[in-house]
Design an enzyme around this catalytic site. Structure first.
Site, mmCIF file in Angstrom:
data_model
loop_
_atom_site.group_PDB
_atom_site.id
_atom_site.type_symbol
_atom_site.label_atom_id
_atom_site.label_comp_id
_atom_site.label_asym_id
_atom_site.label_seq_id
_atom_site.Cartn_x
_atom_site.Cartn_y
_atom_site.Cartn_z
ATOM 1 N N GLU A 1 0.791 -1.212 0.000
ATOM 2 C CA GLU A 1 0.000 0.000 0.000
ATOM 3 C C GLU A 1 0.832 1.275 0.000
ATOM 4 O O GLU A 1 0.676 2.122 -0.892
ATOM 5 C CB GLU A 1 -0.915 -0.023 1.228
ATOM 6 N N CYS B 1 2.834 4.324 10.365
ATOM 7 C CA CYS B 1 3.536 5.423 11.034
ATOM 8 C C CYS B 1 3.587 6.686 10.176
ATOM 9 O O CYS B 1 3.146 7.750 10.599
ATOM 10 C CB CYS B 1 4.942 4.943 11.381
ATOM 11 N N GLY C 1 -11.654 5.210 24.505
ATOM 12 C CA GLY C 1 -10.283 4.758 24.730
ATOM 13 C C GLY C 1 -9.364 5.935 24.998
ATOM 14 O O GLY C 1 -9.357 6.896 24.233
ATOM 15 N N GLY D 1 -5.914 5.671 25.485
ATOM 16 C CA GLY D 1 -4.495 5.427 25.230
ATOM 17 C C GLY D 1 -3.960 6.586 24.412
ATOM 18 O O GLY D 1 -4.656 7.587 24.176
ATOM 19 N N ALA E 1 -10.948 4.231 19.556
ATOM 20 C CA ALA E 1 -9.490 4.041 19.653
ATOM 21 C C ALA E 1 -9.243 3.021 20.752
ATOM 22 O O ALA E 1 -8.780 3.342 21.838
ATOM 23 C CB ALA E 1 -8.803 5.368 19.957
ATOM 24 N N GLY F 1 -7.423 0.173 20.638
ATOM 25 C CA GLY F 1 -6.291 -0.738 20.450
ATOM 26 C C GLY F 1 -6.191 -1.246 19.027
ATOM 27 O O GLY F 1 -6.974 -0.864 18.158
ATOM 28 N N HIS G 1 21.401 26.317 31.349
ATOM 29 C CA HIS G 1 20.376 27.193 31.924
ATOM 30 C C HIS G 1 20.081 28.334 30.954
ATOM 31 O O HIS G 1 21.002 28.879 30.355
ATOM 32 C CB HIS G 1 20.891 27.771 33.239
#
Ligand SMILES: Cc1cc2nc3c(=O)[nH]c(=O)nc-3n(C[C@H](O)[C@H](O)[C@H](O)COP(=O)(O)OP(=O)(O)OC[C@H]3O[C@@H](n4cnc5c(N)ncnc54)[C@H](O)[C@@H]3O)c2cc1C
Lengths: 463, 437
Positions: free
Chosen positions: A37, A43, A177, A179, A265, A267, A442
């Site tokens: 695909e 990702c 969900g 997560g 969502a 899993g 810093h």
């Protein structure tokens, strides 16, 4: 690049598969990669990257809303959702093209099409040739899990795929969900002004994070205007003409809310179908992932599996790292070790961001460790105040006996860019002493990482 | 800059090895995948293949060199277009020194006009004080908290760095102690003792003995010595023996081997392996390893079979032996034994078995006790099948009888379990039709 005989074949071109292919090529192997695909996998195309592009738009928009706090004047500003989405798609396309180039540069032969083990040691490409190699790496990834009654329906119920290219801007949204994936979409639509409700079955949001971080996140999300319902199951969706009535069940107590869209969502499930696993004798775990050992070897000789298809944590960097371990081991490289799950960082790019590596305080105690815990709030950090980001915390967990850094847990601005400092510390096996000796610049947010370590040993300076 | 070819680590615990033989000579072109040289580890001989292509510019460590430290430079490869001049200015000892495993200073090869005269690169430090040992901060702290000497611990981290898992392993195995027990007086009784020191060939005790020839210990010999010393010293062994009547098994064997078209020839040992594997499935309490926190009960039976090879022995593994048929087991055993004798076993072919079988029947040995193969919990010693007088149904008769002796680690296997194991094994061998089911 003719030929169908390789040293190694990879099925799937996601961050697991393409990284494995490139590393194998670097080690001198002739490599074939089959992708049906899109190079870059979930990702790059439908996961990490396009969501980060959307969230960046939301973040800039949030800043615009607070322009006055910084003495700036912003009038007549707003958002154009189709344009926001267009940018996200462009970013994804650009990076997917980059992967194609990288594979070419490394002389990896890419085959377009569905790949499957043929049970005779080869890989058949649908509509193409049959490839052979002594080593085959399966990196077919995972897809959204569909719970009965909560399946994407082409209209009201979205999985992440639909949510990434929304057809409308939902005024009222239910996210099922909490997560990383659910929370990121909740955060995005919340910033864009949607009325967002998050339903989580478990007793806390971001349930895989340290409990204290979950509690802080819960409060921060509510402060931003989300409704968070933990310990709550979505019992039923009643779909009307233009809206959905969701029945929520909190331990027997039911209530109803009305929304325009629902994002499920809940899993992911591994892509293990139609790839010839049975014929090749490759076995699965009880949870349906491909069973592998520490070297990512499947139950059949010469077959390996990496990434989401071998199970959680389902993260791109975990997939890539497994790919490298797998092929380096095949090549007989020295100094290759099984992946240590306690060294895989996890990040959620909601606002405020959440990042962690290693054991939560509770897990460390469960493992029987005597622990020392350090905490440092964003409120005590000069840079955080200057940035106008005073909310958040850096928490560290040390083994009280050996000084080993067992875990680090952060919530607040930019923490996803900070966590790797602790990742390096864990890889190098520093104790608290080296972290204390390290000079932090810093003013930076990273100073909180120092202070948290100091606090674990009763020595924090600025709090 | 020429590419440095480093001594590879062929297993996670390897720190040094013998560079047995070069397959390419200086000036030979090299393609990726070509065999460059052969390396002998404690267990096997393995071929090292080239990763890069070019011309083999210089061999730094000649063939036949012992104790070459992992990661030291063994050769230099000229890349395409690079000429031999690139080697002229290279300070090879500096390269070797730069190789991150700490190499003993004095033993570095010395260059004379750019030529290497001393061919021996010495192995990693052996515990002398003041030598630099690469270790992670956490490993250092854990070692000092537990009284371990880092230089006595093999490092498995990048370039041989000692990391947490190495210290944990040393703690589990009781190795790497900094001080001998005699010096630690009271604490000594609880601390595991270091390996008993054998005398050196120069020891005066040998002066009183006849003249001898000293045969240097191979890596395999050294491994056998340390592992079996540790096992005999640290593991509480006990043995259980039974006599089994082999006649039914022998009859079945003849019947199977005589079948028309049989493309196998089953040995008595194949039957013993199969019977042992099935018995371990039935008595999983015997398919175990002892650790400080838990007894590990393995979910598969992988049988190590002891094979005598030149200069020692090695135990290749029959994986998942319980679920394999006799013909498969027979063929695999033969193939593994051949590979073992040729020194060609891959590490995964001899590391990781759950139970060992040692058979000395072919030498006419009646019965013997074995030392456990750590971390396994059990080992079966198989004697010869011989015609012996037996009492059957109250009358004296003759049967082919074999004595089997099981040695176990008493920390994880108790007497009752050992007895049940040999009883079940005996039953299966004496009624061997069960092996076919
Ligand atoms: C919305 C969302 C956000 C995410 N955000 C992050 C994040 O911020 N950070 C993070 O680390 N992870 C994130 N993830 C998870 C991350 O996307 C996955 O962990 C990662 O993509 C897994 O990589 P993989 O190579 O195992 O599989 P995939 O990326 O799923 O790739 C598998 C590839 O194989 C192909 N394929 C499958 N079967 C075949 C076949 N038979 N023949 C040929 N090709 C085949 C597929 O087309 C696909 O391209 C996110 C996921 C989602 C859904």
């Amino acid at each position: 690049m003719g030929g169908t005989k390789f040293d190694l074949i990879v099925i799937g071109g996601g961050p697991g598969g393409y990284v494995a292919a490139i590393r194998a090529a670097q080690l001198g192997m002739r490599v074939g990669l089959v992708e049906r695909e899109h190079l870059g996998g979930i990702c790059l195309n439908w996961g990490c990257i396009p969501t980060k592009a959307l969230l960046r738009s939301a973040e800039v928009y949030d800043h615009m809303k607070h322009a006055a706090d910084f003495g700036l004047i912003a009038r007549d500003f707003g958002f154009d959702l189709p344009k926001v989405v267009e940018r996200s798609r462009k970013v994804a396309a650009q990076l997917s093209g980059g992967v194609k180039h990288l594979l070419k540069k490394n002389k990896v032969a890419v085959f377009d099409g569905h790949g499957a083990l043929d049970g005779k040691g080869g890989v058949a490409v649908a509509g193409g040739p049959t490839l052979t190699a002594p080593h085959v790496v399966i990196a077919t990834g995972a897809r959204a899990r569909h719970l009965p009654g909560l399946e994407p329906d082409g209209r009201f119920v979205w999985s992440y795929r639909e949510a990434l290219v929304p057809d409308i801007h939902p005024k009222r949204l239910l996210v099922i969900g909490s997560g990383a994936i659910g929370i990121e979409f909740a955060s995005f639509f919340n910033s864009l002004g949607s009325e967002v409700t998050v339903a989580e079955v478990l007793p806390r949001v971001l349930p895989f994070e340290d409990e204290e971080i979950s509690a802080l996140a819960h409060k921060a999300f509510e402060k931003k205007g989300m409704t968070i319902r933990v310990g709550t199951r979505v019992a039923e969706l009643r779909k009307g003409a233009d809206e959905v009535v969701a029945v929520l069940d909190a331990g027997g107590e039911t209530s109803e809310i009305i929304v325009d869209r629902v994002i499920a969502a809940v899993g992911v499930v591994p892509n293990v179908e139609d790839i010839g696993l049975e014929a090749a004798g490759v076995t699965l775990t009880d949870r349906g992932f491909i069973r592998v050992d520490g070297w990512l070897r499947a139950s059949t000789e010469g077959i390996y599996a990496i990434g989401d298809v071998v199970g959680p944590p389902c993260l791109a960097h975990k997939a890539s790292h497994e790919g490298v371990i797998c092929v380096e081991r095949i090549a007989g490289a020295s100094d290759v070790h099984p992946l240590d799950a306690d060294r895989i960082p996890a990040c959620t790019y909601c606002r405020p961001q959440v990042a962690s590596v290693g054991l939560s305080e509770a897990r460390a105690r469960e493992r029987g460790r005597a622990v020392r815990v350090g905490r440092f709030p964003f409120l005590g950090n000069g840079k955080a105040i200057a940035l106008g980001e005073p909310e958040g915390m850096v928490k560290t967990v040390f083994d009280a006996d050996t000084g080993e850094l067992l875990g680090a847990h952060m919530i607040g601005a930019e923490v996803t860019e900070l966590i790797q400092g602790y990742g390096i510390a864990k890889s190098l096996e520093t104790t608290e002493a080296e972290l204390m000796h390290t000079v932090f610049p810093h003013p930076t947010l990273s100073e909180m990482m120092h202070e948290s370590v100091l606090d674990a040993h009763g020595r924090a300076i600025h709090f | 800059m020429p590419i440095q070819i480093l001594m590879p680590a062929l297993s996670p615990t390897m720190t040094e090895g013998k560079l047995a033989d070069w397959k390419k000579r200086e000036g030979d072109p090299v393609a990726a995948g070509d065999v460059l040289c052969e390396i002998e580890t404690d267990k096997a001989t393995m071929e090292v293949e080239a990763v890069d292509e070019g011309v083999l510019g210089r061999i730094v460590v000649p063939g036949g060199t012992d104790n070459v430290a992992v990661n030291s430079v063994i050769a230099l490869l000229l890349e395409e277009g690079e000429d031999a001049g690139a080697l002229e200015n290279l300070d090879v000892p500096a390269l070797v020194k730069a190789a991150p495993v700490s190499v003993g200073e004095s033993a570095l090869p010395t260059p004379v006009n750019g030529q290497i005269t001393d061919s021996v690169t010495r192995a990693a430090p052996t515990g002398a004080q003041g030598e630099r040992v690469f270790a992670s901060p956490l490993a250092r702290r854990m070692a000092s908290q537990n009284g371990l000497d880092l230089s006595r611990i093999d490092g498995s981290g990048p370039r041989g760095r000692v990391v947490r898992r190495d210290v944990e392993k040393a703690l589990a195995e009781g190795t790497g102690r900094a001080t001998a027990p005699a010096e630690t007086s009271a604490a000594a009784s609880s601390a595991p003792a270091p390996a008993a020191k054998a005398p050196t060939a120069a020891d005066p005790v040998f002066a009183l003995m006849p003249e001898f020839e000293a045969l240097p210990n191979t890596n395999m010999r050294k491994t056998i010595a340390t592992r079996l010393t540790e096992s005999a010293r640290d593991v509480p062994h006990f043995n259980v023996s039974v006599d089994v009547d082999l006649d039914a098994l022998l009859a079945l064997r003849t019947q199977l081997n005589d079948r028309e078209g049989a493309d196998y020839k089953l040995s008595v040992n194949d039957f013993i392996v199969k019977a042992t594997a099935l018995t371990l499935v039935k008595v999983p309490e015997a398919n175990v390893a002892y650790t400080d926190d838990a007894i590990l009960r393995f979910k598969r039976v992988d049988i190590s079979v002891a094979v005598a090879v030149k200069g020692g022995l090695i135990t290749p593994i029959l994986k998942d032996a319980a679920s394999k048929g006799l013909a498969t087991l027979s063929a695999e055993t033969r193939a593994l034994a051949e590979k073992a004798r040729a020194g060609k076993l891959q590490p995964e072919e001899y590391q990781g078995g759950t139970f060992t079988i040692s058979n000395m029947g072919m030498f006419g040995v009646r019965s013997f006790n074995s030392i456990l193969n750590p971390p396994q919990g059990g080992i079966l010693s198989v004697g010869a099948g011989e015609r012996r007088p037996v009492v059957k149904a109250g009358a004296l008769g003759i049967a082919t009888v074999m004595t089997l002796t099981l040695a176990v680690d008493h920390r994880c296997i108790d007497g009752a379990t050992a007895a049940r194991f040999v009883q079940d094994l005996k039953r299966l061998i004496e009624d061997p039709i069960g092996l076919m089911l």
